[in-house]
Write a protein that holds these residues in place. Structure first.
Motif, PDB file in Angstrom:
ATOM      1  N   GLU A 195       0.821  -1.212   0.000  1.00  0.00           N
ATOM      2  CA  GLU A 195       0.000   0.000   0.000  1.00  0.00           C
ATOM      3  C   GLU A 195       0.856   1.264   0.000  1.00  0.00           C
ATOM      4  OE1 GLU A 195      -2.505  -0.439   3.388  1.00  0.00           O
ATOM      5  OE2 GLU A 195      -3.902  -1.828   2.391  1.00  0.00           O
ATOM      6  N   LEU A 196       1.913   1.266   0.807  1.00  0.00           N
ATOM      7  CA  LEU A 196       2.738   2.468   0.901  1.00  0.00           C
ATOM      8  C   LEU A 196       3.552   2.722  -0.364  1.00  0.00           C
ATOM      9  CD1 LEU A 196       4.121   2.367   4.564  1.00  0.00           C
ATOM     10  CD2 LEU A 196       2.282   3.772   3.643  1.00  0.00           C
ATOM     11  N   LEU A 197       3.904   1.664  -1.082  1.00  0.00           N
ATOM     12  CA  LEU A 197       4.756   1.803  -2.269  1.00  0.00           C
ATOM     13  C   LEU A 197       3.969   1.712  -3.564  1.00  0.00           C
ATOM     14  CD1 LEU A 197       7.792  -0.379  -1.109  1.00  0.00           C
ATOM     15  CD2 LEU A 197       7.536   2.110  -0.987  1.00  0.00           C
ATOM     16  N   ASP A 198       2.647   1.591  -3.475  1.00  0.00           N
ATOM     17  CA  ASP A 198       1.785   1.472  -4.647  1.00  0.00           C
ATOM     18  C   ASP A 198       2.200   0.279  -5.512  1.00  0.00           C
ATOM     19  OD1 ASP A 198      -0.353   2.160  -6.260  1.00  0.00           O
ATOM     20  OD2 ASP A 198       0.814   3.541  -7.516  1.00  0.00           O
ATOM     21  N   LEU A 199       2.414  -0.849  -4.834  1.00  0.00           N
ATOM     22  CA  LEU A 199       2.739  -2.097  -5.506  1.00  0.00           C
ATOM     23  C   LEU A 199       1.618  -3.100  -5.241  1.00  0.00           C
ATOM     24  CD1 LEU A 199       6.479  -2.467  -4.379  1.00  0.00           C
ATOM     25  CD2 LEU A 199       5.662  -1.637  -6.598  1.00  0.00           C
ATOM     26  N   THR A 200       1.614  -4.178  -5.974  1.00  0.00           N
ATOM     27  CA  THR A 200       0.685  -5.259  -5.672  1.00  0.00           C
ATOM     28  C   THR A 200       1.303  -6.159  -4.597  1.00  0.00           C
ATOM     29  OG1 THR A 200       1.593  -6.789  -7.320  1.00  0.00           O
ATOM     30  CG2 THR A 200      -0.098  -5.225  -8.066  1.00  0.00           C
ATOM     31  N   THR A 201       0.462  -6.885  -3.892  1.00  0.00           N
ATOM     32  CA  THR A 201       0.991  -7.817  -2.897  1.00  0.00           C
ATOM     33  C   THR A 201       1.813  -8.922  -3.572  1.00  0.00           C
ATOM     34  OG1 THR A 201      -1.099  -9.054  -2.946  1.00  0.00           O
ATOM     35  CG2 THR A 201      -0.824  -7.386  -1.211  1.00  0.00           C
ATOM     36  N   ALA A 202       1.498  -9.245  -4.820  1.00  0.00           N
ATOM     37  CA  ALA A 202       2.273 -10.254  -5.554  1.00  0.00           C
ATOM     38  C   ALA A 202       3.698  -9.754  -5.790  1.00  0.00           C
ATOM     39  CB  ALA A 202       1.595 -10.586  -6.876  1.00  0.00           C
ATOM     40  N   GLU A 203       3.840  -8.467  -6.125  1.00  0.00           N
ATOM     41  CA  GLU A 203       5.178  -7.914  -6.343  1.00  0.00           C
ATOM     42  C   GLU A 203       6.005  -7.929  -5.061  1.00  0.00           C
ATOM     43  OE1 GLU A 203       4.797  -4.607  -9.851  1.00  0.00           O
ATOM     44  OE2 GLU A 203       3.617  -4.227  -8.026  1.00  0.00           O
ATOM     45  N   VAL A 204       5.380  -7.606  -3.941  1.00  0.00           N
ATOM     46  CA  VAL A 204       6.093  -7.624  -2.669  1.00  0.00           C
ATOM     47  C   VAL A 204       6.432  -9.056  -2.275  1.00  0.00           C
ATOM     48  CG1 VAL A 204       5.969  -7.051  -0.216  1.00  0.00           C
ATOM     49  CG2 VAL A 204       5.002  -5.483  -1.919  1.00  0.00           C
ATOM     50  N   THR A 205       5.489  -9.962  -2.456  1.00  0.00           N
ATOM     51  CA  THR A 205       5.724 -11.356  -2.111  1.00  0.00           C
ATOM     52  C   THR A 205       6.864 -11.954  -2.925  1.00  0.00           C
ATOM     53  OG1 THR A 205       3.404 -11.648  -1.508  1.00  0.00           O
ATOM     54  CG2 THR A 205       4.663 -13.647  -1.971  1.00  0.00           C
ATOM     55  N   ALA A 206       7.000 -11.541  -4.173  1.00  0.00           N
ATOM     56  CA  ALA A 206       8.091 -12.043  -5.012  1.00  0.00           C
ATOM     57  C   ALA A 206       9.450 -11.692  -4.415  1.00  0.00           C
ATOM     58  CB  ALA A 206       7.971 -11.463  -6.422  1.00  0.00           C
ATOM     59  N   VAL A 207       9.553 -10.534  -3.796  1.00  0.00           N
ATOM     60  CA  VAL A 207      10.809 -10.120  -3.163  1.00  0.00           C
ATOM     61  C   VAL A 207      11.022 -10.880  -1.858  1.00  0.00           C
ATOM     62  CG1 VAL A 207      12.050  -8.164  -2.143  1.00  0.00           C
ATOM     63  CG2 VAL A 207      10.750  -7.856  -4.261  1.00  0.00           C
ATOM     64  N   VAL A 208       9.974 -10.995  -1.052  1.00  0.00           N
ATOM     65  CA  VAL A 208      10.073 -11.691   0.234  1.00  0.00           C
ATOM     66  C   VAL A 208      10.542 -13.125   0.029  1.00  0.00           C
ATOM     67  CG1 VAL A 208       8.770 -12.534   2.227  1.00  0.00           C
ATOM     68  CG2 VAL A 208       8.304 -10.260   1.304  1.00  0.00           C
ATOM     69  N   THR A 209      10.016 -13.791  -0.987  1.00  0.00           N
ATOM     70  CA  THR A 209      10.353 -15.193  -1.199  1.00  0.00           C
ATOM     71  C   THR A 209      11.700 -15.384  -1.867  1.00  0.00           C
ATOM     72  OG1 THR A 209       9.104 -15.151  -3.285  1.00  0.00           O
ATOM     73  CG2 THR A 209       7.939 -15.902  -1.314  1.00  0.00           C
ATOM     74  N   PHE A 210      12.293 -14.316  -2.361  1.00  0.00           N
ATOM     75  CA  PHE A 210      13.596 -14.420  -3.030  1.00  0.00           C
ATOM     76  C   PHE A 210      14.745 -14.342  -2.037  1.00  0.00           C
ATOM     77  CE2 PHE A 210      17.319 -12.645  -5.183  1.00  0.00           C
ATOM     78  CZ  PHE A 210      17.435 -13.493  -6.273  1.00  0.00           C
ATOM     79  N   TYR A 211      14.635 -13.480  -1.034  1.00  0.00           N
ATOM     80  CA  TYR A 211      15.736 -13.242  -0.106  1.00  0.00           C
ATOM     81  C   TYR A 211      15.557 -14.045   1.178  1.00  0.00           C
ATOM     82  CZ  TYR A 211      17.059  -9.311  -3.089  1.00  0.00           C
ATOM     83  OH  TYR A 211      17.450  -8.534  -4.136  1.00  0.00           O
ATOM     84  N   SER A 212      16.601 -14.798   1.531  1.00  0.00           N
ATOM     85  CA  SER A 212      16.496 -15.686   2.684  1.00  0.00           C
ATOM     86  C   SER A 212      16.508 -14.951   4.020  1.00  0.00           C
ATOM     87  CB  SER A 212      17.638 -16.712   2.659  1.00  0.00           C
ATOM     88  OG  SER A 212      18.897 -16.059   2.741  1.00  0.00           O
ATOM     89  N   MET A 213      16.901 -13.690   4.059  1.00  0.00           N
ATOM     90  CA  MET A 213      16.922 -12.960   5.325  1.00  0.00           C
ATOM     91  C   MET A 213      15.523 -12.558   5.778  1.00  0.00           C
ATOM     92  SD  MET A 213      20.337 -10.567   5.038  1.00  0.00           S
ATOM     93  CE  MET A 213      20.226  -9.916   6.701  1.00  0.00           C
ATOM     94  N   TYR A 214      14.548 -12.686   4.910  1.00  0.00           N
ATOM     95  CA  TYR A 214      13.169 -12.411   5.312  1.00  0.00           C
ATOM     96  C   TYR A 214      12.494 -13.718   5.712  1.00  0.00           C
ATOM     97  CZ  TYR A 214      14.125  -8.007   2.962  1.00  0.00           C
ATOM     98  OH  TYR A 214      14.687  -6.812   2.583  1.00  0.00           O
ATOM     99  N   ARG A 215      12.026 -13.780   6.941  1.00  0.00           N
ATOM    100  CA  ARG A 215      11.373 -14.982   7.442  1.00  0.00           C
ATOM    101  C   ARG A 215       9.910 -14.962   7.035  1.00  0.00           C
ATOM    102  NH1 ARG A 215      16.048 -17.263   7.907  1.00  0.00           N
ATOM    103  NH2 ARG A 215      17.430 -16.150   9.316  1.00  0.00           N
ATOM    104  N   ARG A 216       9.390 -16.117   6.690  1.00  0.00           N
ATOM    105  CA  ARG A 216       8.009 -16.204   6.215  1.00  0.00           C
ATOM    106  C   ARG A 216       7.093 -16.881   7.226  1.00  0.00           C
ATOM    107  NH1 ARG A 216       8.512 -19.029   0.636  1.00  0.00           N
ATOM    108  NH2 ARG A 216       6.279 -18.558   0.563  1.00  0.00           N
TER     109      ARG A 216
END
Length: 272
Positions: A59-80
Motif C-alpha cells: 500500500e505504501l509503495l503502490d505495488l501489488t501484494t504479488a510484487e512484494v511477495t516475489a521479493v520476500v520469497t527471493f531473499y532468505s533474510m526475510y522470514r516467512r
C-alpha cells in the motif's frame, strides 16, 4: 484454496509504523527502492514478514501484494513464518564443512531436537544451515542474528545455544554486541543502533583477514591468524589487537583434531 485478503495492522501499530516507513521511503528518489528496508521494518514488528506486513508495504509503495511477495520469497533474510528470538546459522559451505561445519550442524540438530529451519519449543532458537558467511579464514563459523562466532566446534556451539536459551550473556567474536532478531531487523531497516557502545564495538576485519595485506606491506612479524586457545609463552608477549576471542570460542580441539569428528579421508581409502 485462495486466501482472503490479509487484515490490516491494528490502528495503534500502523500509527507507530507508518512514520518510520515514511522516513525510509524519503531516502530514495524512487519509492519502490525502499522495499527491502521496509520489509526489515515489518519483520522487526513480529519477527517475520506476515501477510499483513506484505499488504502494508504494498500500500505504501503502490505495488501489488504479488510484487512484494516475489521479493520476500527471493531473499532468505526475510522470514516467512514465526521464528526464534535468536537465529543460529551454521555455515555448511565447502571450507566450513571440511573444517567441521557439517558435524556442528548435525550435533546442534540432535542437541536442540529441531531440524533445519525449525525452532525450539521455548521459542528461543531457530536453527538453520546457511550459505557462505565470507569468513572462511575463521572456519567453521556460526552466526547468531548475523553476528560472528568463529572457530567453532560441536562442543562450543552446544554451549552457545544453551547460553542463549538460558538468557545468559554471550559475546560475538567480532562485531556489535548481540541483540534479538527483531532488534536486528530494525537496525537492518536503517535505523541507528542506540545501545551504548554498540557502533564502536563493530570494529573492522579480524587478524586472519588482514594477514595477506600485512605481508604485502612487509610488516614483520605477520599477525598470528589462528585464534590461540592457550596462554602465550612467557617469552612471547601477546600482540595487541591481534585477536578478539568470543566468550564462546572453541577450546583447543578443532574439527581437525576432534577425535569424535575427524576431518580428512578415512584410513585405508583407495589411493592412500
Amino acid at each position: 484454496m485462495p486466501q482472503l485478503p490479509a487484515p490490516e495492522y491494528p490502528a495503534d501499530v500502523r500509527q507507530r509504523l507508518e512514520p518510520d516507513a515514511r522516513e525510509i521511503i524519503s531516502r530514495y528518489p524512487d519509492s519502490r527502492s525502499a522495499l527491502l528496508p521496509l520489509l526489515h521494518l515489518v519483520q522487526a514488528e513480529e519477527g517475520y514478514v506476515t501477510r499483513t506486513g506484505v499488504r502494508f508495504c504494498a500500500e505504501l509503495l503502490d505495488l501489488t501484494t504479488a510484487e512484494v511477495t516475489a521479493v520476500v520469497t527471493f531473499y532468505s533474510m526475510y522470514r516467512r513464518g514465526p521464528s526464534g528470538e535468536y537465529q543460529v546459522g551454521v555455515c555448511t559451505n565447502t571450507l566450513c564443512a571440511v573444517m567441521g561445519g557439517d558435524a556442528i550442524f548435525d550435533e546442534l540438530k540432535q542437541h536442540l531436537g529441531v531440524g533445519n529451519g525449525e525452532t525450539t519449543e521455548d521459542g528461543k532458537v531457530t536453527l538453520e544451515h546457511i550459505e557462505c558467511n565470507a569468513a572462511c579464514d575463521f572456519a567453521p563459523v556460526v552466526m547468531v542474528n548475523w553476528e560472528f562466532f568463529d572457530n567453532q566446534t560441536p562442543g562450543s556451539a552446544k554451549r552457545l545455544v544453551d547460553d542463549l536459551r538460558a538468557g545468559r550473556t554471550v559475546e560475538p567474536t567480532r562485531g556489535a554486541p548481540l541483540c534479538t532478531y527483531k532488534e536486528t531487523s530494525r537496525i537492518l531497516a536503517g535505523f541507528p543502533d542506540r545501545r551504548p557502545g554498540a557502533v564502536e564495538a563493530s570494529g573492522g576485519a579480524g587478524p586472519a583477514s588482514l594477514a595477506g595485506l600485512r605481508l604485502h606491506k612487509g610488516e614483520a612479524p605477520p599477525a598470528r591468524v589462528v585464534s590461540p586457545r592457550r596462554e602465550p609463552p612467557h617469552d612471547e608477549p601477546p600482540q595487541p589487537g591481534a585477536e578478539h576471542l568470543s566468550s564462546h570460542d572453541a577450546p583447543m580441539e578443532t574439527s581437525a583434531s576432534d577425535a569424535d569428528h575427524p576431518s580428512g579421508r578415512p584410513e585405508g581409502e583407495e589411493g592412500e
